[in-house]
Design a protein around this motif. Structure first.
Motif, PDB file in Angstrom:
ATOM      1  N   GLY A 168      53.493   1.607  35.998  1.00  0.00           N
ATOM      2  CA  GLY A 168      54.712   1.786  35.225  1.00  0.00           C
ATOM      3  C   GLY A 168      54.503   2.356  33.842  1.00  0.00           C
ATOM      4  N   THR A 206      55.471   2.700  40.119  1.00  0.00           N
ATOM      5  CA  THR A 206      56.411   1.586  39.964  1.00  0.00           C
ATOM      6  C   THR A 206      55.760   0.233  40.203  1.00  0.00           C
ATOM      7  OG1 THR A 206      57.045   2.081  42.250  1.00  0.00           O
ATOM      8  CG2 THR A 206      58.488   2.917  40.508  1.00  0.00           C
ATOM      9  N   VAL A 255      55.166  -2.621  38.780  1.00  0.00           N
ATOM     10  CA  VAL A 255      55.556  -3.408  37.611  1.00  0.00           C
ATOM     11  C   VAL A 255      55.945  -4.834  37.980  1.00  0.00           C
ATOM     12  CG1 VAL A 255      56.250  -1.368  36.310  1.00  0.00           C
ATOM     13  CG2 VAL A 255      57.940  -2.551  37.713  1.00  0.00           C
ATOM     14  N   PRO A 305      61.743  -6.912  38.356  1.00  0.00           N
ATOM     15  CA  PRO A 305      62.920  -6.028  38.359  1.00  0.00           C
ATOM     16  C   PRO A 305      63.388  -5.645  36.959  1.00  0.00           C
ATOM     17  CG  PRO A 305      63.200  -7.764  39.984  1.00  0.00           C
ATOM     18  CD  PRO A 305      61.964  -8.107  39.205  1.00  0.00           C
ATOM     19  N   LEU A 341      61.155  -2.883  35.786  1.00  0.00           N
ATOM     20  CA  LEU A 341      61.527  -1.668  36.516  1.00  0.00           C
ATOM     21  C   LEU A 341      62.794  -1.064  35.923  1.00  0.00           C
ATOM     22  CD1 LEU A 341      61.065   0.269  38.901  1.00  0.00           C
ATOM     23  CD2 LEU A 341      62.473  -1.269  40.295  1.00  0.00           C
ATOM     24  N   GLU A 342      63.745  -1.911  35.574  1.00  0.00           N
ATOM     25  CA  GLU A 342      64.986  -1.422  34.970  1.00  0.00           C
ATOM     26  C   GLU A 342      64.706  -0.690  33.657  1.00  0.00           C
ATOM     27  OE1 GLU A 342      69.376  -3.120  33.496  1.00  0.00           O
ATOM     28  OE2 GLU A 342      67.877  -4.488  34.341  1.00  0.00           O
ATOM     29  N   ILE A 357      60.120   9.100  38.852  1.00  0.00           N
ATOM     30  CA  ILE A 357      59.770   7.744  39.283  1.00  0.00           C
ATOM     31  C   ILE A 357      59.127   7.829  40.664  1.00  0.00           C
ATOM     32  CG2 ILE A 357      60.649   5.445  39.823  1.00  0.00           C
ATOM     33  CD1 ILE A 357      60.905   6.129  36.897  1.00  0.00           C
ATOM     34  N   CYS A 404      56.817   5.931  43.899  1.00  0.00           N
ATOM     35  CA  CYS A 404      56.370   4.702  44.553  1.00  0.00           C
ATOM     36  C   CYS A 404      54.853   4.584  44.429  1.00  0.00           C
ATOM     37  CB  CYS A 404      56.769   4.720  46.019  1.00  0.00           C
ATOM     38  SG  CYS A 404      56.224   3.262  46.952  1.00  0.00           S
ATOM     39  N   GLN A 446      51.264  -4.104  44.522  1.00  0.00           N
ATOM     40  CA  GLN A 446      52.667  -4.465  44.744  1.00  0.00           C
ATOM     41  C   GLN A 446      52.791  -4.865  46.209  1.00  0.00           C
ATOM     42  OE1 GLN A 446      55.182  -3.653  42.078  1.00  0.00           O
ATOM     43  NE2 GLN A 446      56.301  -5.188  43.216  1.00  0.00           N
ATOM     44  N   LEU A 492      61.455  -1.347  45.567  1.00  0.00           N
ATOM     45  CA  LEU A 492      62.261  -0.296  44.953  1.00  0.00           C
ATOM     46  C   LEU A 492      63.631  -0.185  45.607  1.00  0.00           C
ATOM     47  CD1 LEU A 492      59.441   2.345  44.595  1.00  0.00           C
ATOM     48  CD2 LEU A 492      60.301   0.762  42.879  1.00  0.00           C
ATOM     49  N   ASN A 532      66.018  -2.710  44.485  1.00  0.00           N
ATOM     50  CA  ASN A 532      66.401  -2.635  43.082  1.00  0.00           C
ATOM     51  C   ASN A 532      67.027  -1.291  42.720  1.00  0.00           C
ATOM     52  OD1 ASN A 532      65.476  -5.206  41.554  1.00  0.00           O
ATOM     53  ND2 ASN A 532      63.770  -4.744  42.933  1.00  0.00           N
TER      54      ASN A 532
END
Length: 330
Positions: A224, A264, A266, A269, A272-273, A284, A286, A296, A303, A306
């Motif tokens: 991230g 991503t 991270v 959520p 990630l936001e 962005i 994966c 992850q 993903l 979210n």
């Protein structure tokens, strides 16, 4: 060189190392890797995955299918970066890259590769990256974000980025867990060290004017982007307030940030936001960090749950690896 690749979400951050290169490059400080009864060790430390998950292409392909991933981009684990005695590492680098090309060619389109390259010698880097360009299924290089206290703002490391653009190769920056005394406990060398290394490289690229010089550079900051989404406002304030911050860049960090790719991994959520709010929607990617314990657990599911749709993830992954075309796969 990619050509057509399979449909589906592309995981840009996964690791592979052939069994005969587990000794790691010359001068490595880890004591090499080894298989002991099907379990992987780094020196005397047992890692948390079976050896086959790192070395066996059939196992990686099966795990990729199980994870609901269309294509997985594999690269060497950071222990295998040839940074300790790079002048002696040409044979290791060449062997890894040759075996990588063979591995992805035998994966029925499910795997792509990122090769190894020297970061101490621009001519040696160019020669090897030119070889990589001609290998089907190899789409770029994986490199550490910091080497000997230097990053990609200048010197040979910046030259490598220039060559990547010239040869249409992608670049993935992966930290090496550089040790510091205050990080010796609680796996802080990873939990703090990895994000800090990545953040350092992001700042070097943004404030060093790299994206202004190389607007077509496809460069991905893993995990991230480390701390960089949370620090972007601070960097931007400093760029406006201090001449020494902005003397090598004509655009603010916030403007150049939009050109960077991020995976991503991270976990949270809310984090990630923040990443989605800060980075460009088309940058962005994966990522999984397969097969490590810090991976992850469900990269695609995290993903999709979210608010990031599969078509966007696939399109972004294709743009990063340089293959916008689509091919049907079984």
């Amino acid at each position: 060189m990619t050509g057509n690749i399979r449909e589906g979400i592309i995981d840009v951050h996964a690791h592979w190392l052939p069994h005969d290169l587990l000794s790691l490059p010359p001068g490595n400080t880890f004591g090499g890797m080894s298989d002991r009864g099907g379990k992987m060790f780094l020196g005397e430390v047992e890692l948390s995955f079976p050896t086959k998950a790192m070395t066996d292409i059939a196992t990686i392909v099966a795990d990729t299918r199980q994870a609901g991933i269309g294509v997985r981009v594999i690269s060497a684990p950071p222990f295998a970066f040839p940074v300790h005695e790079p002048s002696r590492a040409d044979e290791y680098i060449g062997s890894y890259n040759d075996q990588l090309a063979h591995a992805v060619a035998g994966s029925d389109g499910m795997l792509l590769g990122l090769g190894l390259v020297r970061l101490d010698d621009a001519d040696a880097a160019r020669r090897e990256m030119t070889r990589l360009q001609g290998m089907a299924g190899v789409v770029g290089v994986a490199v550490p974000p910091v080497v000997d206290g230097k990053s990609f703002g200048n010197g040979v490391m910046r030259d490598v980025l220039r060559v990547a653009v010239e040869l249409d190769l992608s670049v993935l920056l992966h930290p090496m867990q550089l040790p510091r005394p205050e990080w010796k406990d609680h796996y802080l060398v990873n939990l703090i060290g990895n994000p800090v290394e990545t953040t350092t490289a992001a700042a070097s690229v943004l404030l060093g004017g790299v994206m202004e010089e190389l607007p077509d550079l496809r460069i991905c900051f893993v995990h991230g982007g480390g701390c960089s989404p949370a620090l972007l406002g601070r960097w931007t304030h400093g760029w406006h307030a201090r001449p020494d911050v902005r003397h090598r860049s004509e655009r603010s960090p916030a403007e150049s940030f939009a050109k960077l790719y991020f995976d991503t991994i991270v976990y949270d959520p809310d984090v990630l936001e923040l990443l989605v709010a800060t980075a460009s929607a088309d940058r962005i990617l994966c990522g999984s960090d397969y097969p490590f314990d810090m991976a992850q657990p469900d990269p695609a599911g995290f993903l999709l749950a979210n608010g990031i749709d599969a078509r966007t993830l696939e399109a972004n992954g294709r743009a990063f690896v340089g293959s916008p075309s689509t091919a049907q796969g079984p």
